[in-house]
Design a protein around this motif. Structure first.
Motif, short mmCIF file in Angstrom:
data_model
loop_
_atom_site.label_atom_id
_atom_site.label_comp_id
_atom_site.label_asym_id
_atom_site.label_seq_id
_atom_site.Cartn_x
_atom_site.Cartn_y
_atom_site.Cartn_z
N GLY A 140 0.72 -1.13 0.16
CA GLY A 140 0.05 0.02 -0.07
C GLY A 140 0.77 1.32 0.07
O GLY A 140 1.61 1.31 0.87
N ALA A 141 0.62 2.02 -1.10
CA ALA A 141 1.67 3.04 -0.97
C ALA A 141 1.07 4.15 -2.11
O ALA A 141 0.42 3.81 -3.17
N THR A 142 1.17 5.63 -1.78
CA THR A 142 0.83 6.72 -2.72
C THR A 142 1.79 7.91 -2.71
O THR A 142 2.76 7.64 -1.60
N ASP A 189 3.76 -0.47 3.93
CA ASP A 189 2.42 -1.02 4.20
C ASP A 189 2.43 -2.14 3.30
O ASP A 189 1.72 -2.19 2.22
N ILE A 190 2.63 -3.36 3.89
CA ILE A 190 2.71 -4.63 3.28
C ILE A 190 1.42 -5.30 3.36
O ILE A 190 0.96 -5.72 4.50
N LEU A 191 0.68 -5.31 2.26
CA LEU A 191 -0.92 -5.73 2.33
C LEU A 191 -0.89 -7.31 2.54
O LEU A 191 -1.58 -7.72 3.04
N GLU A 192 0.04 -7.68 1.49
CA GLU A 192 0.11 -9.32 1.54
C GLU A 192 1.37 -9.64 0.60
O GLU A 192 1.69 -8.86 -0.19
N PHE A 193 1.74 -10.81 0.79
CA PHE A 193 2.83 -11.18 -0.19
C PHE A 193 2.70 -12.77 -0.03
O PHE A 193 2.12 -13.61 0.75
N CYS A 194 3.20 -13.48 -1.10
CA CYS A 194 3.51 -14.99 -1.29
C CYS A 194 4.60 -15.22 -1.99
O CYS A 194 5.11 -14.37 -2.84
N ARG A 195 5.30 -16.17 -1.69
CA ARG A 195 6.44 -16.64 -2.21
C ARG A 195 6.64 -18.22 -2.59
O ARG A 195 5.93 -18.97 -1.72
N THR A 196 7.27 -18.46 -3.48
CA THR A 196 7.12 -19.96 -3.75
C THR A 196 8.56 -20.40 -3.06
O THR A 196 9.39 -19.87 -2.58
N GLY A 197 8.59 -21.82 -3.00
CA GLY A 197 9.95 -22.38 -2.77
C GLY A 197 10.96 -22.36 -3.59
O GLY A 197 10.62 -21.75 -4.57
N LEU A 198 11.99 -22.83 -3.51
CA LEU A 198 13.08 -22.83 -4.30
C LEU A 198 13.02 -23.66 -5.37
O LEU A 198 12.34 -24.72 -5.10
#
Length: 173
Positions: free
Chosen positions: A94-96, A144-153
Motif C-alpha cells: 500500500g503506497a501513494t 504497508d505490506i498488504l500481502e505477499f506470497c513466495r514460492t519455494g526454491l
C-alpha cells in the motif's frame, strides 16, 4: 550440525505421488523448509525441489528413503556451488505519493518488476536467491505490506548435465 540442503527429485507425473512423498516426510520426521513441484520438459514426469535442514545423517536418510519410493525415478542432492537456485516473491504494498516513489525506487534497485498498479497499491514481482528475497522484504518491512506470497526454491544444475540423464525411458534434449 544442522545445515540447509536442496534435493531435486524426478517423479512420475500422476495423482498420489505428492501424498506418498509427504507421508514419507511425516513418518520419518523430516522437516521440510520448501517444497516446489512442476512438470518437466516431458509431461510424463514432474520435478520436485525440496529444501530442508538437518545433520548429515538426516540428509542421507532422506535421500535413501526418497530413492526407495516407486514413483521416484531419480534423487539428486544439489550442491550450492554448482546449482542455480531461485524463488519467486509477489508482494502487494500500500503506497501513494512519495511512499510509492520510494517503493518503485527500491524495486528498481532489487531488479524487480511491477506487475500491477492500482490506486493506493502496487504489486511487485521479484525472482532471485533466497537472500535477495529476504533482503527486499527486510527493506520494505516499514512500508504497508498488504500481502505477499513466495514460492519455494527451484533448482537446476549448471552446465550440460541434466536430472533426467541416466534415467531409462526419458528422452532429453
Amino acid at each position: 550440525m544442522n545445515e540447509k540442503f536442496s534435493v531435486s527429485i524426478l517423479v512420475t507425473n500422476q495423482p498420489g505421488v505428492m501424498t506418498r512423498i509427504a507421508s514419507l516426510f511425516s513418518q520419518r520426521d523430516f522437516n521440510v523448509d520448501t517444497f516446489t513441484s512442476g512438470k518437466t520438459e516431458n509431461n510424463k514426469y514432474a520435478r520436485i525441489t525440496i529444501t530442508a535442514s538437518g545433520d548429515s545423517r538426516k540428509k542421507d536418510q532422506m535421500l535413501k528413503q526418497l530413492s526407495k519410493l516407486y514413483d521416484v525415478k531419480k534423487v539428486e542432492l544439489m550442491h550450492p556451488e554448482n546449482t542455480i537456485l531461485r524463488e519467486l516473491l509477489i508482494v502487494k504494498i500500500g503506497a501513494t505519493g512519495e511512499k510509492l516513489r520510494e517503493v518503485l525506487d527500491a524495486s528498481s534497485v532489487f531488479r524487480s518488476k511491477v506487475v500491477d498498479m492500482s490506486p493506493g497499491s502496487v504489486c511487485v514481482e521479484l525472482t532471485g536467491e533466497t537472500s535477495k528475497i529476504d533482503a527486499f522484504l527486510n527493506y520494505i518491512k516499514d512500508y504497508d505490506i498488504l500481502e505477499f506470497c513466495r514460492t519455494g526454491l527451484i533448482a537446476v544444475e549448471r552446465g550440460k548435465k541434466c536430472l533426467t540423464d541416466d534415467v531409462p525411458g526419458i528422452k532429453t534434449a
